[in-house]
Design a protein around this motif. Structure first.
Motif, PDB file in Angstrom:
ATOM      1  N   GLY A   1      -8.430   6.855  -8.338  1.00  0.00           N
ATOM      2  CA  GLY A   1      -9.812   7.043  -8.767  1.00  0.00           C
ATOM      3  C   GLY A   1     -10.496   5.768  -9.198  1.00  0.00           C
ATOM      4  N   CYS A   2      -9.717   4.750  -9.535  1.00  0.00           N
ATOM      5  CA  CYS A   2     -10.277   3.453  -9.928  1.00  0.00           C
ATOM      6  C   CYS A   2      -9.410   2.353  -9.341  1.00  0.00           C
ATOM      7  CB  CYS A   2     -10.311   3.326 -11.453  1.00  0.00           C
ATOM      8  SG  CYS A   2     -10.828   1.693 -12.050  1.00  0.00           S
ATOM      9  N   VAL A   3     -10.046   1.324  -8.805  1.00  0.00           N
ATOM     10  CA  VAL A   3      -9.339   0.121  -8.356  1.00  0.00           C
ATOM     11  C   VAL A   3      -9.977  -1.082  -9.046  1.00  0.00           C
ATOM     12  CG1 VAL A   3      -8.655  -1.323  -6.410  1.00  0.00           C
ATOM     13  CG2 VAL A   3      -8.857   1.154  -6.097  1.00  0.00           C
TER      14      VAL A   3
ATOM     15  N   VAL B   1       0.834  -1.207   0.000  1.00  0.00           N
ATOM     16  CA  VAL B   1       0.000   0.000   0.000  1.00  0.00           C
ATOM     17  C   VAL B   1       0.869   1.257   0.000  1.00  0.00           C
ATOM     18  CG1 VAL B   1      -1.652   1.344   1.349  1.00  0.00           C
ATOM     19  CG2 VAL B   1      -1.976  -1.125   1.093  1.00  0.00           C
ATOM     20  N   GLU B   2       1.901   1.254   0.848  1.00  0.00           N
ATOM     21  CA  GLU B   2       2.776   2.419   0.943  1.00  0.00           C
ATOM     22  C   GLU B   2       3.431   2.723  -0.401  1.00  0.00           C
ATOM     23  OE1 GLU B   2       6.951   3.739   3.148  1.00  0.00           O
ATOM     24  OE2 GLU B   2       5.823   2.004   3.890  1.00  0.00           O
ATOM     25  N   TRP B   3       3.960   1.712  -1.046  1.00  0.00           N
ATOM     26  CA  TRP B   3       4.625   1.932  -2.333  1.00  0.00           C
ATOM     27  C   TRP B   3       3.621   2.245  -3.445  1.00  0.00           C
ATOM     28  CZ3 TRP B   3       8.874  -2.475  -2.573  1.00  0.00           C
ATOM     29  CH2 TRP B   3       9.877  -2.172  -1.650  1.00  0.00           C
TER      30      TRP B   3
ATOM     31  N   LYS C   1      -9.964  -0.132  -0.417  1.00  0.00           N
ATOM     32  CA  LYS C   1     -10.180   0.998   0.482  1.00  0.00           C
ATOM     33  C   LYS C   1      -8.899   1.821   0.650  1.00  0.00           C
ATOM     34  CE  LYS C   1     -11.528   1.983   5.302  1.00  0.00           C
ATOM     35  NZ  LYS C   1     -10.244   2.536   5.784  1.00  0.00           N
ATOM     36  N   SER C   2      -7.752   1.159   0.716  1.00  0.00           N
ATOM     37  CA  SER C   2      -6.496   1.834   1.037  1.00  0.00           C
ATOM     38  C   SER C   2      -5.834   2.486  -0.164  1.00  0.00           C
ATOM     39  CB  SER C   2      -5.518   0.831   1.661  1.00  0.00           C
ATOM     40  OG  SER C   2      -6.034   0.291   2.864  1.00  0.00           O
ATOM     41  N   LEU C   3      -6.073   1.966  -1.349  1.00  0.00           N
ATOM     42  CA  LEU C   3      -5.418   2.522  -2.540  1.00  0.00           C
ATOM     43  C   LEU C   3      -6.016   3.872  -2.887  1.00  0.00           C
ATOM     44  CD1 LEU C   3      -5.024  -0.697  -4.707  1.00  0.00           C
ATOM     45  CD2 LEU C   3      -3.187   0.642  -3.661  1.00  0.00           C
TER      46      LEU C   3
ATOM     47  N   VAL D   1       3.399   7.779  -5.079  1.00  0.00           N
ATOM     48  CA  VAL D   1       3.692   8.559  -6.284  1.00  0.00           C
ATOM     49  C   VAL D   1       2.739   9.753  -6.314  1.00  0.00           C
ATOM     50  CG1 VAL D   1       4.546   6.590  -7.631  1.00  0.00           C
ATOM     51  CG2 VAL D   1       2.104   7.141  -7.666  1.00  0.00           C
ATOM     52  N   GLU D   2       3.006  10.691  -7.216  1.00  0.00           N
ATOM     53  CA  GLU D   2       2.184  11.904  -7.281  1.00  0.00           C
ATOM     54  C   GLU D   2       0.897  11.701  -8.060  1.00  0.00           C
ATOM     55  OE1 GLU D   2       4.971  14.738  -8.948  1.00  0.00           O
ATOM     56  OE2 GLU D   2       5.376  15.537  -6.942  1.00  0.00           O
ATOM     57  N   TYR D   3       0.782  10.590  -8.771  1.00  0.00           N
ATOM     58  CA  TYR D   3      -0.393  10.322  -9.595  1.00  0.00           C
ATOM     59  C   TYR D   3      -1.403   9.483  -8.831  1.00  0.00           C
ATOM     60  CZ  TYR D   3       2.992  11.561 -13.242  1.00  0.00           C
ATOM     61  OH  TYR D   3       3.949  12.199 -13.998  1.00  0.00           O
ATOM     62  N   ALA D   4      -2.665   9.546  -9.238  1.00  0.00           N
ATOM     63  CA  ALA D   4      -3.687   8.776  -8.525  1.00  0.00           C
ATOM     64  C   ALA D   4      -4.895   8.519  -9.422  1.00  0.00           C
ATOM     65  CB  ALA D   4      -4.113   9.503  -7.256  1.00  0.00           C
ATOM     66  N   LEU D   5      -4.645   7.975 -10.617  1.00  0.00           N
ATOM     67  CA  LEU D   5      -5.735   7.748 -11.565  1.00  0.00           C
ATOM     68  C   LEU D   5      -6.326   6.344 -11.454  1.00  0.00           C
ATOM     69  CD1 LEU D   5      -7.454   8.817 -13.887  1.00  0.00           C
ATOM     70  CD2 LEU D   5      -5.642   8.108 -15.467  1.00  0.00           C
TER      71      LEU D   5
END
Length: 484
Positions: A436-438, A404-406, A431-433, A410-414
């Motif tokens: 915007g999509c998992v 989860v930490e790794w 839940k932790s990631l 990063v600066e992105y979160a798509l």
């Protein structure tokens, strides 16, 4: 003897026009590295004309009942199907994409997405009317925002144009859209399709306008006084510039920017199935996808087996000519992008290992081999920055907490994905990631009914779905006295 280049033109108020000052730029087929067309290099006069046309067309388009706008969009979808081979040819030449994949993977979803937003046009929902103060009734109106300035990217120029114009038009807005300067051909063809539909159904062709040009053209669009909203799909740098420019007159901004999708593979994963799906999701469209499965985090207990299988899959993945039905992807889009991907490989740290690929393919065009790089650390450039090429990196993690930490580091979160047979773990990870999509045990499927968009430096706003439609509307409160 030289072959004459095809001339692409702007589409403004129902007319195809050259740039007012006559300037053009060459358009290169990335599969050959050779120019095949010229396109206008639009300046202020062209932007002014397009915005004026959209502004003039807005009142009548806004005031149509939703069912009428739906008819237009449904007709556009039908016309996309009827002229599919033209669209396929234009997009393949635009991007060097394999013809068979454009036919199977782009035309059907685009048509479906247009039809989805045709239906959304008739679903302008709001909270129930009611009395929240004695003697008064409140109602909510959902209205279009106005003229929309839209800038589409070069990785999926045709589909991203659909993602922008379809919800905007469905909600009652008018549009000025700019394709990338490297991929204008399919958007100009879309203008011809939409213009003919608007004309047949008796609507102003100024509802939809296309102007070609470069970054400066896009800046002029965003800073123009007429648009009420600016929408861009592109790099983080471009998104920041758009947000800054739009802030000067408080335009609405819709940003879909970069991505660095983590693919978290746990020890209970079906390795052959995961490798097959991840390699396709990482290499499709030459990895030029903000959601591409390019950053794999795999549990240390299966790391070596997984890397070996992924390297084998890469060696069996084929890139090549547009008419070869056995290839998974074509070239990188342009010479600059090829240089960027090469640069990431050339700058790899000493502890990194190239397991497969890592080099340009062929002596013409911008083809790059399917690549796997292992032995990487969390702060390595290739882990932190978006490559936007057919390169999959692999890191080894020890436990769920580190994964989860790794993944989030990063600066992105798509977008992201989790691969495990443990349902509880999949739910904890989703839940932790911070994305915007998992996806769970898959990566990259999209449907028109579900939103696409990210957090952090991946931007804000949603494409597709009712949420994407909502972004192109504004909310008005109307209160009426019950005293007559």
């Amino acid at each position: 003897m030289t072959t004459a280049l095809r001339r692409l033109r702007n589409y403004i108020d129902g007319e195809f026009r050259d740039a007012a000052d006559g300037r053009t730029t060459e358009v290169v087929n990335p599969a050959t590295g050779e120019a095949y067309a010229t396109a206008p290099l639009s300046a202020a006069a062209d932007v002014d004309a397009a915005m004026a046309a959209a502004e003039a067309a807005f009142p009548a388009w806004r005031d149509l009942i939703p069912a009428e706008r739906q008819k237009v969009l449904l007709k556009i979808a039908d016309r996309f199907e009827e002229r599919a081979e033209e669209l396929i040819a234009a997009e393949s030449e635009n991007c060097g994409k394999p013809v068979a994949l454009v036919r199977s993977e782009e035309i059907p979803p685009m048509v479906d997405q247009i039809r989805f937003f045709a239906g959304a046009a008739r679903m302008l929902e709001g909270r129930a009317s009611g009395e929240y103060m004695e003697g008064f009734t409140s109602i909510i109106r959902r209205e279009p925002v106005g003229v929309c300035a839209q800038v589409a990217p070069w990785n999926y120029p045709m589909m991203m144009a659909v993602w922008k114009f379809a919800p905007a038009l469905a909600a009652g807005n008018t549009v000025v859209i700019k394709p990338s300067d490297t991929t204008p051909a399919s958007t100009v063809l879309i203008a011809d399709i939409i213009g003919s539909v608007l004309d047949e159904l008796g609507h102003s062709r100024g509802v939809f306008n296309v102007i070609c040009g470069d970054r400066e053209t896009g800046r002029l669009m965003v800073e123009h006084k007429i648009p009420a909203m600016a929408s861009i799909t592109g790099s983080v740098r471009a998104g920041m510039q758009v947000a800054e420019s739009a802030s000067k007159d408080l335009k609405r901004v819709h940003l879909e920017l970069g991505g660095k999708a983590p693919v978290v593979v746990f020890e209970d994963t079906d390795i052959p199935k995961a490798v097959e799906d991840i390699s396709v999701a990482g290499y499709f469209n030459a990895g030029q996808d903000c959601t591409a499965a390019t950053r794999v985090l795999v549990h240390e207990s299966i790391h070596d087996e997984f890397v070996a299988a992924l390297a084998k899959a890469a060696s069996e993945t084929k890139t090549g000519a547009v008419d070869d039905e056995d290839v998974l992807y074509g070239p990188l889009n342009n010479a600059n992008q090829l240089k960027q991907v090469k640069g990431f490989i050339e700058r790899l740290p000493a502890h990194a290992k190239i397991e497969a690929g890592g080099e340009q393919v062929g002596d013409k065009g911008y083809f790059f081999a399917p690549t796997v790089v292992s032995g990487l650390k969390q702060d390595d450039e290739i882990v932190q920055q978006e490559v936007f090429g057919p390169v999959i990196t692999v890191q080894s993690f020890s436990d769920e907490k580190q994964a989860v930490e790794w993944a989030n580091g990063v600066e992105y979160a798509l977008a992201s994905s989790v691969w495990t047979k443990d349902h509880a773990r999949a739910m904890r990870m989703s839940k932790s990631l911070d994305f915007g999509c998992v996806w769970i045990n898959t990566h990259i499927p999209l449907v028109a009914e579900m939103p696409h968009g990210g957090f952090k430096k991946s931007g804000y706003g949603k494409d597709l779905s009712a949420y994407g439609f909502d972004d192109y509307t504004r909310i008005k409160h109307v209160m009426t006295s019950l005293d007559g």
